[in-house]
Scaffold this motif. Structure first.
Motif, PDB file in Angstrom:
ATOM      1  N   GLN A  31       0.815  -1.360   0.036  1.00 48.11           N
ATOM      2  CA  GLN A  31       0.033   0.147   0.111  1.00 48.11           C
ATOM      3  C   GLN A  31       0.923   1.321  -0.022  1.00 48.11           C
ATOM      4  N   TRP A  32       2.027   1.102   0.621  1.00 49.83           N
ATOM      5  CA  TRP A  32       2.874   2.509   0.675  1.00 49.83           C
ATOM      6  C   TRP A  32       3.308   2.818  -0.760  1.00 49.83           C
ATOM      7  N   MET A  33       3.734   1.677  -1.669  1.00 46.38           N
ATOM      8  CA  MET A  33       3.913   1.880  -3.001  1.00 46.38           C
ATOM      9  C   MET A  33       2.834   2.506  -3.721  1.00 46.38           C
ATOM     10  N   GLU A  34       1.553   2.213  -3.248  1.00 45.29           N
ATOM     11  CA  GLU A  34       0.428   2.662  -4.257  1.00 45.29           C
ATOM     12  C   GLU A  34       0.244   3.995  -3.860  1.00 45.29           C
ATOM     13  N   GLN A  35       0.378   4.632  -2.556  1.00 49.66           N
ATOM     14  CA  GLN A  35       0.282   5.817  -2.026  1.00 49.66           C
ATOM     15  C   GLN A  35       1.341   6.797  -2.549  1.00 49.66           C
ATOM     16  N   HIS A  36       2.718   6.104  -2.799  1.00 48.89           N
ATOM     17  CA  HIS A  36       3.593   7.374  -3.193  1.00 48.89           C
ATOM     18  C   HIS A  36       4.089   7.039  -4.543  1.00 48.89           C
ATOM     19  N   SER A  37       3.624   6.077  -5.360  1.00 49.78           N
ATOM     20  CA  SER A  37       3.902   6.108  -6.707  1.00 49.78           C
ATOM     21  C   SER A  37       2.620   6.338  -7.661  1.00 49.78           C
ATOM     22  N   LEU A  38       1.455   6.522  -6.790  1.00 51.86           N
ATOM     23  CA  LEU A  38       0.178   6.799  -7.595  1.00 51.86           C
ATOM     24  C   LEU A  38      -0.231   5.548  -8.549  1.00 51.86           C
ATOM     25  N   LEU A  39       0.288   4.527  -8.233  1.00 54.72           N
ATOM     26  CA  LEU A  39      -0.050   3.238  -9.271  1.00 54.72           C
ATOM     27  C   LEU A  39      -0.558   2.235  -8.273  1.00 54.72           C
ATOM     28  N   PRO A  40      -1.799   1.867  -8.605  1.00 58.75           N
ATOM     29  CA  PRO A  40      -2.498   0.929  -7.849  1.00 58.75           C
ATOM     30  C   PRO A  40      -1.775  -0.687  -7.861  1.00 58.75           C
ATOM     31  N   SER A  41      -1.937  -1.368  -6.936  1.00 55.09           N
ATOM     32  CA  SER A  41      -1.393  -2.658  -7.095  1.00 55.09           C
ATOM     33  C   SER A  41      -1.855  -3.568  -8.296  1.00 55.09           C
ATOM     34  N   ALA A  42      -3.221  -3.326  -8.370  1.00 54.18           N
ATOM     35  CA  ALA A  42      -3.778  -4.091  -9.640  1.00 54.18           C
ATOM     36  C   ALA A  42      -3.261  -3.868 -11.079  1.00 54.18           C
ATOM     37  N   ASP A  43      -2.684  -2.603 -11.024  1.00 52.10           N
ATOM     38  CA  ASP A  43      -2.221  -2.298 -12.298  1.00 52.10           C
ATOM     39  C   ASP A  43      -0.701  -2.677 -12.647  1.00 52.10           C
ATOM     40  N   ILE A  44      -0.304  -3.121 -11.485  1.00 55.69           N
ATOM     41  CA  ILE A  44       1.246  -3.528 -11.366  1.00 55.69           C
ATOM     42  C   ILE A  44       1.702  -5.051 -11.411  1.00 55.69           C
ATOM     43  N   GLN A  45       0.723  -5.609 -10.726  1.00 58.24           N
ATOM     44  CA  GLN A  45       0.971  -6.982 -10.519  1.00 58.24           C
ATOM     45  C   GLN A  45       1.272  -7.815 -11.672  1.00 58.24           C
ATOM     46  N   GLY A  46       2.426  -8.567 -11.996  1.00 60.14           N
ATOM     47  CA  GLY A  46       2.256  -9.510 -13.022  1.00 60.14           C
ATOM     48  C   GLY A  46       3.333  -8.548 -14.172  1.00 60.14           C
ATOM     49  N   LYS A  47       3.501  -7.453 -14.031  1.00 60.85           N
ATOM     50  CA  LYS A  47       4.413  -6.620 -15.039  1.00 60.85           C
ATOM     51  C   LYS A  47       5.681  -6.816 -14.823  1.00 60.85           C
ATOM     52  N   ALA A  48       6.494  -6.756 -15.842  1.00 63.15           N
ATOM     53  CA  ALA A  48       8.137  -6.772 -15.795  1.00 63.15           C
ATOM     54  C   ALA A  48       8.372  -5.476 -14.978  1.00 63.15           C
ATOM     55  N   PHE A  49       9.479  -5.752 -14.222  1.00 62.60           N
ATOM     56  CA  PHE A  49       9.947  -4.313 -13.647  1.00 62.60           C
ATOM     57  C   PHE A  49      10.462  -3.324 -14.591  1.00 62.60           C
ATOM     58  N   CYS A  50      11.073  -3.666 -15.744  1.00 59.36           N
ATOM     59  CA  CYS A  50      11.438  -2.724 -16.622  1.00 59.36           C
ATOM     60  C   CYS A  50      10.453  -1.921 -17.427  1.00 59.36           C
ATOM     61  N   ASP A  51       9.244  -2.885 -17.568  1.00 60.41           N
ATOM     62  CA  ASP A  51       8.007  -2.233 -18.174  1.00 60.41           C
ATOM     63  C   ASP A  51       7.328  -1.001 -17.118  1.00 60.41           C
ATOM     64  N   VAL A  52       7.407  -1.292 -15.933  1.00 61.36           N
ATOM     65  CA  VAL A  52       6.929  -0.549 -15.172  1.00 61.36           C
ATOM     66  C   VAL A  52       7.815   0.784 -14.803  1.00 61.36           C
ATOM     67  N   PHE A  53       8.976   0.388 -14.942  1.00 61.21           N
ATOM     68  CA  PHE A  53      10.111   1.564 -14.835  1.00 61.21           C
ATOM     69  C   PHE A  53      11.351   1.549 -15.770  1.00 61.21           C
ATOM     70  N   PRO A  54      10.753   1.814 -16.986  1.00 62.10           N
ATOM     71  CA  PRO A  54      11.631   1.767 -18.236  1.00 62.10           C
ATOM     72  C   PRO A  54      13.007   2.460 -17.975  1.00 62.10           C
ATOM     73  N   GLY A  55      12.776   3.821 -17.187  1.00 62.78           N
ATOM     74  CA  GLY A  55      13.687   4.522 -17.319  1.00 62.78           C
ATOM     75  C   GLY A  55      15.073   3.804 -16.095  1.00 62.78           C
ATOM     76  N   MET A  56      14.718   2.956 -15.403  1.00 65.39           N
ATOM     77  CA  MET A  56      15.594   2.304 -14.557  1.00 65.39           C
ATOM     78  C   MET A  56      16.249   1.102 -15.082  1.00 65.39           C
ATOM     79  N   ALA A  57      15.846   0.729 -16.359  1.00 61.59           N
ATOM     80  CA  ALA A  57      16.575  -0.301 -17.208  1.00 61.59           C
ATOM     81  C   ALA A  57      18.224  -0.337 -17.285  1.00 61.59           C
ATOM     82  N   ASP A  58      18.722  -1.506 -16.678  1.00 62.01           N
ATOM     83  CA  ASP A  58      20.067  -1.478 -16.572  1.00 62.01           C
ATOM     84  C   ASP A  58      20.863  -0.488 -15.738  1.00 62.01           C
ATOM     85  N   GLY A  59      19.947   0.194 -14.879  1.00 66.06           N
ATOM     86  CA  GLY A  59      20.457   1.116 -13.748  1.00 66.06           C
ATOM     87  C   GLY A  59      21.022   0.341 -12.334  1.00 66.06           C
TER      88      GLY A  59
END
Length: 322
Positions: A31-59
Motif C-alpha cells: 500500500q505504501w508503494m501505491e500511495q507514493h507512486s500513484l500506481l494501484p497494485s492491480a495495475d502493477i501485479q505481473g508486469k515486468a520491472f523494466c516495463d513499469v520503470f523503463p527509465g531504470m533498466a540497466d541502472g
C-alpha cells in the motif's frame, strides 16, 4: 490467519515493499508503494520491472535486482549516489512538480520453500534525514566561513589568507606560473589610534579594507587582514609588472580616501606603505619565502619614507622602489 496477518503488516509498514519473481515480474506491491507512486497494485501485479520503470533498466537498482535473483547477493544502494531512483513522491503536489522523495533502497534475495528465488526491494523515505544533513552541512559551511572572515573589516582573515596562499602556491608550482604577494601597512596607525580613538581607528581600517578590495576584479585574488593595521593581497598568475600596477592602484586608492590624519609623519591624511614580491615557485620552495620577501620589501618602503610601493628583487639582493 497468517495471510491476513501478513497483509495487515504490509499495510502498516512505512516503507515500500516490492517482491519480484525470477522472471523479473512484480508479484507484490504494498500500500505504501501505491500511495507514493500513484500506481494501484492491480495495475502493477505481473508486469515486468523494466516495463513499469523503463527509465531504470540497466541502472544500479536493476543491476542489484539481477544480482539478488541470480547470485543471491544483497545490496544497499548508497543514498549519496542514488538519491531518488524510483519515481516516488511525498504528496500529490510534489508529484505534479516532479519532485521525488529521497530514498534508501535495500535489495535482498528472498528464499521461499518450494519456490525459486525471489527478490525483495525495500524503499525507505529518507527525505527528512537528507534535509537535516543538508541543514547541518549548510550550518557547518556558514560557521567555517565565519571563522575565515575578519570580524572588523569583513574581508578574509589570517587563517583564510594562509589557506589561500598555500593553495595558490601549490598551483603555481604545478603550472610554473608567477605568484605575487603584497604586504600593506597603514602608516603611523598607532598615532592615529592614540589621537582619534579606537572607534575611529576601527572605522579607518574598515574603509581601507573596502578600498583595497575594490581594486581587485578576479575571483582568485584575495585581500586579507594580516593582523592589526597590516593587510595582505594574493595575486595568482600575476608577474612583477602586474603586481606593481595593482599595488600602486591600491596606494593611490587609500590616499584618495582623504581620511584625516593630522598626526602622520607622511601626509595630512591616512596613507599606506606596500611591499611586493613575485615568484615562480620551484619544487622545493615554501610559502614562507614569498611572505618573507614581501615583508622585506614593506620594511624597505617604510625606510624609504612610507606612502610608496617597493618591489623585492631577489636577483639583485635589494628592493626597488617605485
Amino acid at each position: 490467519m497468517q495471510l491476513s496477518l501478513l497483509q495487515g503488516v504490509l499495510k502498516t509498514v512505512r516503507a515500500g515493499i516490492i517482491v519480484i519473481d525470477p522472471d523479473q515480474r512484480i508479484v507484490m506491491w504494498n500500500q505504501w508503494m501505491e500511495q507514493h507512486s500513484l500506481l494501484p497494485s492491480a495495475d502493477i501485479q505481473g508486469k515486468a520491472f523494466c516495463d513499469v520503470f523503463p527509465g531504470m533498466a540497466d541502472g544500479r537498482t536493476h543491476v542489484a535486482i539481477l544480482a539478488a535473483l541470480e547470485n543471491n547477493f544483497a545490496s544497499l544502494l548508497s543514498q549519496t549516489l542514488n538519491k531518488a531512483p524510483f519515481p516516488l513522491y511525498a504528496n500529490s503536489a510534489d508529484a505534479a512538480n516532479a519532485v521525488r522523495m529521497q530514498q534508501a533502497v535495500h535489495v535482498m534475495p528472498l528464499e521461499i520453500t518450494g519456490l525459486p528465488r525471489h527478490c525483495v526491494v525495500q524503499i525507505t523515505d529518507v527525505s527528512m534525514a537528507v534535509a537535516r544533513e543538508k541543514k547541518l552541512r549548510d550550518l557547518a559551511t556558514e560557521l567555517e566561513s565565519q571563522t575565515l572572515v575578519d570580524g572588523l573589516t569583513g574581508i578574509a582573515n589570517r587563517r583564510r589568507f594562509d589557506l589561500h596562499l598555500d593553495d595558490e602556491f601549490r598551483r603555481a608550482k604545478r603550472n610554473a606560473t608567477p605568484l605575487s604577494l603584497i604586504m600593506i601597512d597603514v602608516d603611523y596607525f598607532k598615532d592615529y589610534n592614540d589621537n582619534y580613538g579606537h572607534q575611529h581607528g576601527d572605522q579607518c581600517l574598515a574603509q581601507i579594507a573596502s578600498a583595497l578590495g575594490g581594486v581587485l576584479h578576479r575571483a582568485c585574488d584575495l585581500v586579507a587582514r594580516y593582523g592589526g593595521e597590516e593587510f595582505t593581497v594574493v595575486l595568482p598568475e600575476t608577474n612583477e609588472d602586474g603586481a606593481m600596477r595593482i599595488a600602486e592602484a591600491m596606494r593611490a586608492e587609500i590616499e584618495g580616501l582623504n581620511i584625516e590624519h593630522a598626526y602622520s609623519g607622511v601626509a595630512k591624511f591616512v596613507t599606506v606603505s606596500l611591499g611586493v614580491s613575485t615568484v615562480v615557485p620551484e619544487h622545493t620552495a615554501k610559502t614562507g619565502s614569498l611572505i618573507h620577501a614581501a615583508d622585506r620589501a614593506l620594511y624597505q618602503a617604510k625606510r624609504s619614507g612610507r606612502n610608496c610601493v617597493v618591489m623585492y628583487s631577489d636577483s639583485r639582493k635589494k628592493a626597488d622602489q617605485v
